[in-house]
Design a protein around this motif. Structure first.
Motif, PDB file in Angstrom:
ATOM      1  N   HIS A  62      71.404 -15.636  25.100  1.00  0.00           N
ATOM      2  CA  HIS A  62      71.833 -17.010  24.857  1.00  0.00           C
ATOM      3  C   HIS A  62      73.109 -17.376  25.611  1.00  0.00           C
ATOM      4  O   HIS A  62      73.496 -18.551  25.637  1.00  0.00           O
ATOM      5  CB  HIS A  62      72.016 -17.260  23.356  1.00  0.00           C
ATOM      6  CG  HIS A  62      73.130 -16.473  22.737  1.00  0.00           C
ATOM      7  ND1 HIS A  62      73.117 -15.094  22.669  1.00  0.00           N
ATOM      8  CD2 HIS A  62      74.297 -16.868  22.167  1.00  0.00           C
ATOM      9  CE1 HIS A  62      74.219 -14.668  22.081  1.00  0.00           C
ATOM     10  NE2 HIS A  62      74.950 -15.720  21.773  1.00  0.00           N
ATOM     11  N   GLN A  63      73.770 -16.384  26.226  1.00  0.00           N
ATOM     12  CA  GLN A  63      74.993 -16.661  26.963  1.00  0.00           C
ATOM     13  C   GLN A  63      74.849 -16.453  28.472  1.00  0.00           C
ATOM     14  O   GLN A  63      75.832 -16.589  29.206  1.00  0.00           O
ATOM     15  CB  GLN A  63      76.139 -15.795  26.425  1.00  0.00           C
ATOM     16  CG  GLN A  63      76.560 -16.185  25.012  1.00  0.00           C
ATOM     17  CD  GLN A  63      77.757 -15.403  24.518  1.00  0.00           C
ATOM     18  OE1 GLN A  63      77.957 -14.250  24.877  1.00  0.00           O
ATOM     19  NE2 GLN A  63      78.568 -16.032  23.682  1.00  0.00           N
ATOM     20  N   VAL A  64      73.645 -16.155  28.937  1.00  0.00           N
ATOM     21  CA  VAL A  64      73.417 -16.059  30.376  1.00  0.00           C
ATOM     22  C   VAL A  64      73.649 -17.433  31.003  1.00  0.00           C
ATOM     23  O   VAL A  64      73.190 -18.457  30.468  1.00  0.00           O
ATOM     24  CB  VAL A  64      71.976 -15.578  30.665  1.00  0.00           C
ATOM     25  CG1 VAL A  64      71.647 -15.693  32.152  1.00  0.00           C
ATOM     26  CG2 VAL A  64      71.791 -14.137  30.199  1.00  0.00           C
ATOM     27  N   ASN A  65      74.364 -17.461  32.123  1.00  0.00           N
ATOM     28  CA  ASN A  65      74.586 -18.725  32.834  1.00  0.00           C
ATOM     29  C   ASN A  65      73.403 -18.936  33.785  1.00  0.00           C
ATOM     30  O   ASN A  65      73.480 -18.679  34.990  1.00  0.00           O
ATOM     31  CB  ASN A  65      75.905 -18.683  33.599  1.00  0.00           C
ATOM     32  CG  ASN A  65      76.317 -20.054  34.122  1.00  0.00           C
ATOM     33  OD1 ASN A  65      75.483 -20.948  34.296  1.00  0.00           O
ATOM     34  ND2 ASN A  65      77.602 -20.224  34.382  1.00  0.00           N
ATOM     35  N   TYR A  66      72.308 -19.414  33.228  1.00  0.00           N
ATOM     36  CA  TYR A  66      71.073 -19.550  33.998  1.00  0.00           C
ATOM     37  C   TYR A  66      71.247 -20.510  35.178  1.00  0.00           C
ATOM     38  O   TYR A  66      70.711 -20.284  36.267  1.00  0.00           O
ATOM     39  CB  TYR A  66      69.933 -20.028  33.094  1.00  0.00           C
ATOM     40  CG  TYR A  66      69.557 -19.047  32.020  1.00  0.00           C
ATOM     41  CD1 TYR A  66      68.661 -18.003  32.274  1.00  0.00           C
ATOM     42  CD2 TYR A  66      70.093 -19.152  30.731  1.00  0.00           C
ATOM     43  CE1 TYR A  66      68.309 -17.105  31.278  1.00  0.00           C
ATOM     44  CE2 TYR A  66      69.749 -18.244  29.739  1.00  0.00           C
ATOM     45  CZ  TYR A  66      68.860 -17.231  30.020  1.00  0.00           C
ATOM     46  OH  TYR A  66      68.521 -16.328  29.033  1.00  0.00           O
ATOM     47  N   ARG A  67      71.986 -21.587  34.973  1.00  0.00           N
ATOM     48  CA  ARG A  67      72.169 -22.539  36.060  1.00  0.00           C
ATOM     49  C   ARG A  67      72.922 -21.909  37.230  1.00  0.00           C
ATOM     50  O   ARG A  67      72.531 -22.078  38.393  1.00  0.00           O
ATOM     51  CB  ARG A  67      72.900 -23.788  35.555  1.00  0.00           C
ATOM     52  CG  ARG A  67      72.090 -24.609  34.572  1.00  0.00           C
ATOM     53  CD  ARG A  67      72.690 -25.994  34.351  1.00  0.00           C
ATOM     54  NE  ARG A  67      74.049 -25.932  33.818  1.00  0.00           N
ATOM     55  CZ  ARG A  67      74.794 -26.997  33.571  1.00  0.00           C
ATOM     56  NH1 ARG A  67      74.321 -28.221  33.824  1.00  0.00           N
ATOM     57  NH2 ARG A  67      76.007 -26.886  33.070  1.00  0.00           N
ATOM     58  N   ALA A  68      73.986 -21.187  36.941  1.00  0.00           N
ATOM     59  CA  ALA A  68      74.734 -20.532  38.014  1.00  0.00           C
ATOM     60  C   ALA A  68      73.871 -19.486  38.717  1.00  0.00           C
ATOM     61  O   ALA A  68      73.918 -19.345  39.947  1.00  0.00           O
ATOM     62  CB  ALA A  68      75.999 -19.892  37.447  1.00  0.00           C
ATOM     63  N   ASN A  69      73.074 -18.750  37.951  1.00  0.00           N
ATOM     64  CA  ASN A  69      72.222 -17.712  38.556  1.00  0.00           C
ATOM     65  C   ASN A  69      71.234 -18.316  39.550  1.00  0.00           C
ATOM     66  O   ASN A  69      71.093 -17.836  40.680  1.00  0.00           O
ATOM     67  CB  ASN A  69      71.454 -16.956  37.463  1.00  0.00           C
ATOM     68  CG  ASN A  69      72.329 -15.995  36.692  1.00  0.00           C
ATOM     69  OD1 ASN A  69      73.500 -15.788  37.014  1.00  0.00           O
ATOM     70  ND2 ASN A  69      71.763 -15.393  35.659  1.00  0.00           N
TER      71      ASN A  69
END
Length: 245
Positions: A62-69
């Protein structure tokens, strides 16, 4: 030649066999990605690799920065994405060690930054998400799984839950009624962000445990870790076959 990016999930925080040529620390408008984007040679071709949960494995779903990745991979030159996910099995066919190349997804997560189309926009933008996964990439994965003699299903519905906790028996029963075959915590918003960036995307899901209520015992991390250790060599062989084709 297509530049593939591999997003490694739980159990695949580093890609053994990758001959590294660069570790890219990419600034994005959305903050820092989970880890540097690694560029190198794998299975005879240039690839990009990103550890979804960081290296070491430290960022919960829930804290993965999916947009940055996703933004960082696009900036690094990715043209297609192969995502590796560890999941729980809901459908009886999805036993521990089984692979699934899902064709559909249902998003049960909440509160995640899930789109690039937010903030001060010139106009509202909608993307078609009828078919979340790229069919050509799906066919490549299933062909590789068959060639490696892996137990697999070429279709399945992925339920993406919030995490980081595992689901209750009642929640899994609900997901099953909804038509879900596997359950994980990282399939969204990753898939839709790839769509917004016009990056073909497919998922290689490894079942690492029966979902809650689908076995006689409780789910333990030791059980999951054993399944990950057993399955990662097959994951890497499948990826190498896709990339070497």
């Amino acid at each position: 030649m297509t530049v593939y990016a591999i997003i490694g999930g739980t159990g695949l925080t580093q890609l053994e066999g990758l001959t590294l040529s660069a570790a890219l620390n990419i600034d994005t408008p959305y903050g820092a990605p989970s880890a540097p984007v690694l560029r190198g040679n794998y299975a005879g071709r240039e690839v990009l690799f990103l550890a979804r949960h960081g290296h070491p494995h430290r960022i919960p779903p829930h804290q993965v920065n999916y947009r940055a990745n996703l933004w960082a991979l696009k900036q690094a030159g990715a043209e297609a994405i192969l995502a590796v996910n560890a999941v729980g099995g809901i459908h009886p066919a999805m036993g521990t060690g089984h692979f699934c190349v899902p064709h559909q997804i249902i998003d049960y997560s909440w509160g995640r930054e899930h789109t690039f189309f937010a903030g001060e926009l010139d106009h509202v933008t909608h993307v078609d998400f009828s078919y979340p996964y790229d069919e050509r990439l799906r066919r490549q994965l299933t062909a590789a799984l068959m060639a490696e003699s892996c137990a697999y299903s070429g279709h399945g519905v992925y339920a993406c839950t919030q995490g980081p906790r595992l689901e209750s028996v009642a929640e899994i029963a609900r997901l099953e009624r909804d038509g879900c075959d596997i359950v994980g915590m990282t399939g969204m918003p990753e898939a839709v962000l790839a769509r917004e960036l016009e990056l073909p995307y497919a998922c290689l899901a490894l079942v690492v445990n029966p979902a809650a209520g689908k076995s006689s015992g409780v789910i333990t991390m030791a059980e999951i870790e054993r399944a990950l250790a057993d399955g990662m060599n097959q994951v890497k062989a499948v990826l190498a076959r896709v990339l070497g084709a």
